[in-house]
Structure formats: C-alpha cells, structure tokens
Design a protein around this motif. Structure first.
Motif, PDB file in Angstrom:
ATOM      1  N   VAL A 152       7.377   5.165  13.649  1.00 22.85           N
ATOM      2  CA  VAL A 152       6.561   6.359  13.940  1.00 22.85           C
ATOM      3  C   VAL A 152       5.818   6.142  15.260  1.00 22.85           C
ATOM      4  CG1 VAL A 152       4.582   7.722  13.160  1.00 22.85           C
ATOM      5  CG2 VAL A 152       6.294   6.930  11.508  1.00 22.85           C
ATOM      6  N   ASN A 211      -4.282  -2.136   5.032  1.00 19.31           N
ATOM      7  CA  ASN A 211      -4.747  -2.723   6.279  1.00 19.31           C
ATOM      8  C   ASN A 211      -4.882  -1.736   7.421  1.00 19.31           C
ATOM      9  OD1 ASN A 211      -4.896  -5.320   5.345  1.00 19.31           O
ATOM     10  ND2 ASN A 211      -3.899  -6.155   7.143  1.00 19.31           N
ATOM     11  N   VAL A 227      -0.956   2.691  12.900  1.00 24.05           N
ATOM     12  CA  VAL A 227      -0.344   3.794  13.651  1.00 24.05           C
ATOM     13  C   VAL A 227      -1.346   4.931  13.910  1.00 24.05           C
ATOM     14  CG1 VAL A 227       1.473   5.536  13.622  1.00 24.05           C
ATOM     15  CG2 VAL A 227       1.972   3.221  12.833  1.00 24.05           C
ATOM     16  N   GLY A 264      -6.867  -9.085   0.977  1.00 20.66           N
ATOM     17  CA  GLY A 264      -6.087  -8.050   1.664  1.00 20.66           C
ATOM     18  C   GLY A 264      -5.225  -7.186   0.756  1.00 20.66           C
ATOM     19  N   VAL A 265      -4.393  -7.801  -0.073  1.00 29.38           N
ATOM     20  CA  VAL A 265      -3.476  -7.008  -0.905  1.00 29.38           C
ATOM     21  C   VAL A 265      -4.276  -6.265  -1.982  1.00 29.38           C
ATOM     22  CG1 VAL A 265      -1.502  -7.097  -2.475  1.00 29.38           C
ATOM     23  CG2 VAL A 265      -1.502  -8.491  -0.406  1.00 29.38           C
ATOM     24  N   SER A 292      -1.367 -14.666  -1.555  1.00 28.93           N
ATOM     25  CA  SER A 292      -2.153 -15.033  -2.730  1.00 28.93           C
ATOM     26  C   SER A 292      -2.883 -13.798  -3.248  1.00 28.93           C
ATOM     27  CB  SER A 292      -3.159 -16.120  -2.312  1.00 28.93           C
ATOM     28  OG  SER A 292      -3.720 -16.707  -3.431  1.00 28.93           O
ATOM     29  N   ARG A 325       5.816 -12.642   0.037  1.00 28.20           N
ATOM     30  CA  ARG A 325       5.679 -11.207   0.257  1.00 28.20           C
ATOM     31  C   ARG A 325       7.015 -10.525   0.576  1.00 28.20           C
ATOM     32  NH1 ARG A 325       0.870  -9.237   1.992  1.00 28.20           N
ATOM     33  NH2 ARG A 325       2.022  -7.278   2.199  1.00 28.20           N
ATOM     34  N   GLU A 346       9.805   3.198   7.655  1.00 27.98           N
ATOM     35  CA  GLU A 346       9.457   1.778   7.787  1.00 27.98           C
ATOM     36  C   GLU A 346      10.156   1.226   9.037  1.00 27.98           C
ATOM     37  OE1 GLU A 346       7.534  -0.906   6.470  1.00 27.98           O
ATOM     38  OE2 GLU A 346       8.631  -1.901   8.066  1.00 27.98           O
ATOM     39  N   LYS A 347       9.335   0.598   9.871  1.00 26.31           N
ATOM     40  CA  LYS A 347       9.822   0.084  11.166  1.00 26.31           C
ATOM     41  C   LYS A 347      10.864  -1.030  11.008  1.00 26.31           C
ATOM     42  CE  LYS A 347       6.859  -2.444  13.624  1.00 26.31           C
ATOM     43  NZ  LYS A 347       5.666  -2.804  14.395  1.00 26.31           N
ATOM     44  N   SER A 377       0.823  -1.200   0.000  1.00 26.95           N
ATOM     45  CA  SER A 377       0.000   0.000   0.000  1.00 26.95           C
ATOM     46  C   SER A 377       0.869   1.266   0.000  1.00 26.95           C
ATOM     47  CB  SER A 377      -0.905  -0.045   1.235  1.00 26.95           C
ATOM     48  OG  SER A 377      -1.764   1.026   1.227  1.00 26.95           O
ATOM     49  N   TYR A 408      -0.813  -3.784   9.864  1.00 23.50           N
ATOM     50  CA  TYR A 408      -1.196  -4.254  11.198  1.00 23.50           C
ATOM     51  C   TYR A 408      -0.688  -3.317  12.300  1.00 23.50           C
ATOM     52  CZ  TYR A 408      -2.198  -8.368   8.438  1.00 23.50           C
ATOM     53  OH  TYR A 408      -2.689  -9.209   7.477  1.00 23.50           O
ATOM     54  N   ILE A 410       2.456 -12.001   6.252  1.00 20.84           N
ATOM     55  CA  ILE A 410       1.490 -12.988   5.765  1.00 20.84           C
ATOM     56  C   ILE A 410       0.651 -12.369   4.634  1.00 20.84           C
ATOM     57  CG2 ILE A 410      -0.383 -12.399   7.373  1.00 20.84           C
ATOM     58  CD1 ILE A 410       0.689 -15.940   7.015  1.00 20.84           C
ATOM     59  N   GLY A 411       0.146 -13.201   3.713  1.00 19.35           N
ATOM     60  CA  GLY A 411      -0.761 -12.689   2.677  1.00 19.35           C
ATOM     61  C   GLY A 411      -0.174 -12.846   1.292  1.00 19.35           C
ATOM     62  N   ARG A 463      11.344  -8.393   4.521  1.00 18.04           N
ATOM     63  CA  ARG A 463      10.768  -8.906   5.760  1.00 18.04           C
ATOM     64  C   ARG A 463       9.550  -9.773   5.429  1.00 18.04           C
ATOM     65  NH1 ARG A 463       6.763  -6.983   3.890  1.00 18.04           N
ATOM     66  NH2 ARG A 463       5.485  -5.200   4.462  1.00 18.04           N
TER      67      ARG A 463
HETATM   68  C1  LIG Z   1      -3.780 -15.117   8.207  1.00 17.24           C
HETATM   69  C2  LIG Z   1      -3.775 -14.107   7.110  1.00 17.24           C
HETATM   70  C3  LIG Z   1      -3.653 -14.533   5.790  1.00 17.24           C
HETATM   71  C4  LIG Z   1      -3.697 -13.585   4.751  1.00 17.24           C
HETATM   72  N1  LIG Z   1      -3.647 -14.026   3.463  1.00 17.24           N
HETATM   73  C5  LIG Z   1      -3.767 -13.122   2.458  1.00 17.24           C
HETATM   74  C6  LIG Z   1      -3.724 -13.553   1.100  1.00 17.24           C
HETATM   75  O1  LIG Z   1      -3.592 -14.734   0.783  1.00 17.24           O
HETATM   76  N2  LIG Z   1      -3.827 -12.595   0.132  1.00 17.24           N
HETATM   77  C7  LIG Z   1      -3.974 -11.267   0.429  1.00 17.24           C
HETATM   78  O2  LIG Z   1      -4.094 -10.456  -0.493  1.00 17.24           O
HETATM   79  N3  LIG Z   1      -3.959 -10.842   1.699  1.00 17.24           N
HETATM   80  C8  LIG Z   1      -3.859 -11.729   2.724  1.00 17.24           C
HETATM   81  N4  LIG Z   1      -3.836 -11.285   4.004  1.00 17.24           N
HETATM   82  C9  LIG Z   1      -3.871  -9.825   4.256  1.00 17.24           C
HETATM   83  C10 LIG Z   1      -2.503  -9.158   4.012  1.00 17.24           C
HETATM   84  O3  LIG Z   1      -1.599  -9.615   4.967  1.00 17.24           O
HETATM   85  C11 LIG Z   1      -2.642  -7.632   4.160  1.00 17.24           C
HETATM   86  O4  LIG Z   1      -3.867  -7.215   3.653  1.00 17.24           O
HETATM   87  C12 LIG Z   1      -1.552  -6.844   3.454  1.00 17.24           C
HETATM   88  O5  LIG Z   1      -0.305  -7.187   3.966  1.00 17.24           O
HETATM   89  C13 LIG Z   1      -1.812  -5.348   3.624  1.00 17.24           C
HETATM   90  O6  LIG Z   1      -0.761  -4.592   3.059  1.00 17.24           O
HETATM   91  P1  LIG Z   1      -0.399  -3.154   3.647  1.00 17.24           P
HETATM   92  O7  LIG Z   1       0.534  -2.534   2.685  1.00 17.24           O
HETATM   93  O8  LIG Z   1      -1.637  -2.436   4.015  1.00 17.24           O
HETATM   94  O9  LIG Z   1       0.319  -3.451   5.046  1.00 17.24           O
HETATM   95  P2  LIG Z   1       1.624  -4.323   5.378  1.00 17.24           P
HETATM   96  O10 LIG Z   1       1.967  -5.226   4.286  1.00 17.24           O
HETATM   97  O11 LIG Z   1       1.349  -4.931   6.729  1.00 17.24           O
HETATM   98  O12 LIG Z   1       2.771  -3.232   5.516  1.00 17.24           O
HETATM   99  C14 LIG Z   1       2.775  -2.283   6.551  1.00 17.24           C
HETATM  100  C15 LIG Z   1       4.210  -1.881   6.897  1.00 17.24           C
HETATM  101  O13 LIG Z   1       4.156  -0.863   7.904  1.00 17.24           O
HETATM  102  C16 LIG Z   1       5.232  -1.042   8.804  1.00 17.24           C
HETATM  103  N5  LIG Z   1       4.921  -0.381  10.087  1.00 17.24           N
HETATM  104  C17 LIG Z   1       4.041  -0.794  11.030  1.00 17.24           C
HETATM  105  N6  LIG Z   1       4.040   0.039  12.088  1.00 17.24           N
HETATM  106  C18 LIG Z   1       4.950   1.021  11.793  1.00 17.24           C
HETATM  107  C19 LIG Z   1       5.420   2.181  12.500  1.00 17.24           C
HETATM  108  N7  LIG Z   1       4.964   2.490  13.728  1.00 17.24           N
HETATM  109  N8  LIG Z   1       6.359   2.965  11.915  1.00 17.24           N
HETATM  110  C20 LIG Z   1       6.849   2.651  10.666  1.00 17.24           C
HETATM  111  N9  LIG Z   1       6.452   1.557   9.972  1.00 17.24           N
HETATM  112  C21 LIG Z   1       5.505   0.748  10.525  1.00 17.24           C
HETATM  113  C22 LIG Z   1       5.317  -2.565   8.920  1.00 17.24           C
HETATM  114  O14 LIG Z   1       6.610  -2.966   9.373  1.00 17.24           O
HETATM  115  C23 LIG Z   1       5.010  -3.023   7.501  1.00 17.24           C
HETATM  116  O15 LIG Z   1       6.175  -3.248   6.740  1.00 17.24           O
HETATM  117  C24 LIG Z   1      -3.810 -12.202   5.055  1.00 17.24           C
HETATM  118  C25 LIG Z   1      -3.905 -11.788   6.376  1.00 17.24           C
HETATM  119  C26 LIG Z   1      -3.903 -12.716   7.402  1.00 17.24           C
HETATM  120  C27 LIG Z   1      -4.035 -12.241   8.811  1.00 17.24           C
END
Ligand SMILES: Cc1cc2nc3c(=O)[nH]c(=O)nc-3n(C[C@H](O)[C@H](O)[C@H](O)COP(=O)(O)OP(=O)(O)OC[C@H]3O[C@@H](n4cnc5c(N)ncnc54)[C@H](O)[C@@H]3O)c2cc1C
Length: 404
Positions: free
Chosen positions: A128, A291, A164, A303-304, A45, A104, A33-34, A14, A161, A42-43, A39
C-alpha cells in the motif's frame, strides 16, 4: 476498482485477528500484505493476556495445537547471576497464567490461515502506498508494479513497523524513549532450564543495565537470543554486530556458562529506532491497530499483547460503526488503549531508570505487590483492581522509596 467492506493493511497478528472477527460478523475483508508468508518478524514471547484474547476469538485451540513452548513467566538475572522470578501463576486471580514462546513466522501464518478459512481475501507482495481519505480509496502496487485500487467502507492499518497511515496522514510523532539497538540471532545447544521453568523467558541485565538480553526457548530446541542497548553503547564498542553479541555473552557470568556449547543457527540481525508514537489512532473511515499505533520497547514483551488487544477492540467498534451504531472512538478506543499503554510505558521508564530493578530484587515487598507486578507483566494492564494500573509512576516511586 475493487470493493470490500474492510480493507486491512498488513497480515501480522493485529491484521489477522481483526479480520477473523469482522468475517465472523459477516463483513467482506481484503488483506494487503507487502511480503510473502511465512516471514520472519521479531517479537516471539507472548503474555497470558494474549491467550485470553485468542480464547475470546475462538482461536486458542488452533494455537494450542501448534505445540509451542509453554511460557510460565520471566526470570530476571543480574550481573552476579542473582535471579528474581516472576511466575505468572502468582497473579491477582486472572484466568490465564501461562502463554507461549512462538516463532512468529509460524504463529503469524497460523492466524492468517484462520482468517483465510473464514473467507478473507489475502494478497501477498502487494504494498500500500496511497490513501485517499476523502473518497475511501487505497492504492497499492503488486510485484509487477501494477497499481491496484480498493474502495472500502473502512480501512484498518495493521502495518506494524511499516506505519503506512501514520506516514501518509502525518500522524507519526517521535517516541520519547531513547534510540536503542536490538541485535539478535537464534541458537541451539545452550544449557536449558528444566522442569516447569523450562519455558520462562530470561531477561539478563548486563553492565549495570547499559544492556539487557532476552533468551526465549522454543519447543523445537532452538532459542532466540537478543541484546538491547542504547545506540551509543553499541557504537562505542567499535565491534561488528556479531562480535558485539559474542562480547556481551562471554563477558556475563550467567550467559557465558549457559551458551558455552551453543551454535548460531541464523545470521545475526540488527534493528534500531523501533519505538514510535502517534497523534491519533483513528479518523473518518479508518483506524490503526497494533504497532501501527505506538510501540514502546521490547523489555516486557508487550508488543503482540497490545497488537491483539487493539485489534480485538477495534474490530468490535468497526462492526458497530458498519452496523450503523454510534461509536465513541475517543473513549472506547484511544482512551482505552492508552490506559494500558501508559502502564507499560511507566514500567519501561522505571526499568531503564533502574527503579524496577530495585523493586524486583528487594525482599521487602508484600505478596500483594509481588502479585500485582506479576499481573502487569502478564499483560493485565487494564485491571483497575491492580495497585499499579492508576497513577503508575507515583506508585512505582513510592514503592522504590519504601523498599530502599
Ligand atoms: C527488538 C524487539 C523485540 C520484540 N520482542 C517482543 C516480544 O518478545 N513479544 C512481543 O509481544 N512483542 C515483541 N516485540 C514487538 C512485536 O514485534 C510487535 O509488537 C508485533 O509484531 C506487532 O504486530 P502487528 O500485527 O502490529 O505488526 P507486524 O507483526 O509487524 O505485521 C505488520 C505487517 O504489515 C506488513 N506491511 C508493512 N507495510 C506494508 C505496506 N505498505 N503494505 C502492505 N503491507 C505492509 C508487514 O510486511 C507485516 O507483515 C518486539 C519488538 C522489537 C523491536
């Protein structure tokens, strides 16, 4: 005090996709980025709708170059090994009928590198912890506990997850979905599908759907495997997470055969309480994407897709706002996002209530309904020509009565 146009929290898909769009529009972007990259997260597919967004952002060729496993659909398998195939090619005329199964740690790193190449300043191991919304100042600390301050014209929270801004601005609300556990690992050596179904995800129903499992094959020969169930179901078994996973696999007719020669190649992990919701997706000078807004449930791999859709959308609106145009955040962002999220939400409820299972396994459904379901599960949840996109809950209920 450091300055930039847009400060992005988090370098997941995102954050990186939004950064690419903003940089192409000529704005300066800092990503905090923390963690160190690559790194694990999960996620793994993806859905065809992801490809469409990646194509729109000129990122699809870079993703194709990674040789990820091509995903053509999903196969639902019940306790009696009976299969129901959702083939993304059977859709309502959408362009993309395939997607990818991705590790991922690699996928997210590739997208982040694209943002870096376009000029994003990325700082790892910087967390942050404070946001002064009045003065548009974000505070973060690096690994030496040194405090860094950033002033920006706009803040995008893509912290996944980490959630923030929801935490700092009291925007979090608990999800109305039940607390569930996901227990997962990666394996190699299992019996794979062959031909054009090799890359399909398996969604395996266990114990009258008290648990379900994902099986995601990667192109390097390893496979992601995870089981999802209510927290009580796991606790009642009184097993360790490793024993629990083995217990589910070796008590399932399909899985025990498929995984009989497989070996785990990563330690078994567990996460819970991942579903979350939000009061508001935006405010003065900030917005949330991916997320950090709402996370429903992993069953339909949404999710993605939602992360990319929201960041693609949010970046366009930030560009407009920074260019002095009037932006209707409620209508053009939150209402739009909720439209798609709500379709997935009703599908998730219907899954856990056993309704979708009845529909999937029924032979009494038309070709149009089959294609409409396939399009939804491909991530086309904003297509108003799809029967399920409006009034989703009632349409699912009506269909259940019909097939029964
Ligand atoms: C069990 C499970 C299975 C899943 N399977 C799928 C799947 O098969 N397909 C799918 O599309 N989705 C799946 N998902 C959902 C998927 O994990 C998320 O939707 C996706 O990772 C969201 O991307 P994002 O960019 O929003 O956040 P993220 O990929 O979580 O990236 C957020 C980043 O922010 C950073 N961060 C966090 N806090 C701070 C801070 N305070 N300061 C600086 N940086 C910070 C983190 O380190 C991280 O790198 C699954 C989820 C779960 C729980």
């Amino acid at each position: 005090m450091r300055e930039c146009d847009v400060l992005i929290i988090g370098a997941g898909p995102s954050g990186s996709l939004a950064a690419c769009k903003l940089l192409k529009a000529g704005f300066s972007v800092v990503i905090l980025e923390k963690l160190d990259f690559p790194r694990f997260v999960i996620g793994e597919s993806l859905l065809p709708r992801c490809n469409e967004i990646l194509e729109e952002c000129n990122l699809i060729d870079t993703i194709k170059e990674q040789n990820y496993m091509l995903k053509g659909g999903a196969i639902f398998i019940n306790e009696e090994k009976k299969e129901q195939h959702i083939d993304f090619r059977e859709n309502l005329g959408q362009k993309w009928a395939t997607s990818f199964q991705v590790k991922r740690e690699n996928f997210d790193n590739v997208l982040l590198n694209c943002a870096k190449q376009l000029g994003a300043k990325v700082f790892h191991r910087v967390e942050v912890f404070e946001y002064d919304n009045e003065n548009d100042i974000v505070k973060a600390k690096d690994i030496n506990e040194e405090i860094l301050e950033y002033k920006s014209r706009f803040v995008l929270d893509a912290s996944g997850y980490g959630r923030v801004l929801p935490k700092l601005l009291d925007l979090d609300i608990p999800s109305d979905l039940k607390l569930r556990n996901a227990i997962f690992t990666r394996v190699k050596g299992e019996k794979r599908r062959e031909g054009d179904k090799e890359g399909f995800i398996d969604i395996v129903i266990h114990d009258d759907n008290k648990a379900w499992l994902w099986v995601i094959p990667f192109s390097d020969g390893t496979t992601s495997l995870g089981v999802v169930c209510k927290e009580e179901y796991f606790k009642d078994k009184k097993l360790s997470k490793e024993e629990f996973l083995d217990d589910v696999i070796f008590n399932h007719k399909y899985l025990k055969e498929k995984f009989k020669d497989a070996q785990k190649v990563t330690p078994v992990g567990i996460i819970n309480g991942y579903s979350s919701s939000i009061k508001k997706m935006y405010g003065k000078g900030y917005a949330l994407s991916g997320n950090a807004t709402e996370f429903l449930d992993p069953v339909f791999s949404s999710g993605v897709t939602l992360a990319l859709e929201s960041s693609n959308r949010v970046a366009k609106l930030i560009i407009d706002e920074l260019n002095g145009k009037k932006v209707d955040w409620q209508k053009d962002y939150e209402d739009y996002m909720n439209m798609g999220i709500n379709v997935f939400r009703e599908f998730v409820y219907a899954w856990y209530e056993g309704k979708l299972r009845k529909i999937f396994y029924s032979r009494h459904k038309s070709e149009l309904i089959q294609k409409s379901i396939s399009s939804i599960l491909s991530g086309y949840v904003w297509d108003e020509n799809n029967y399920f996109v409006k009034d989703t809950k009632n349409k699912i209920n009506a269909l259940v009565s019909m097939v029964q």
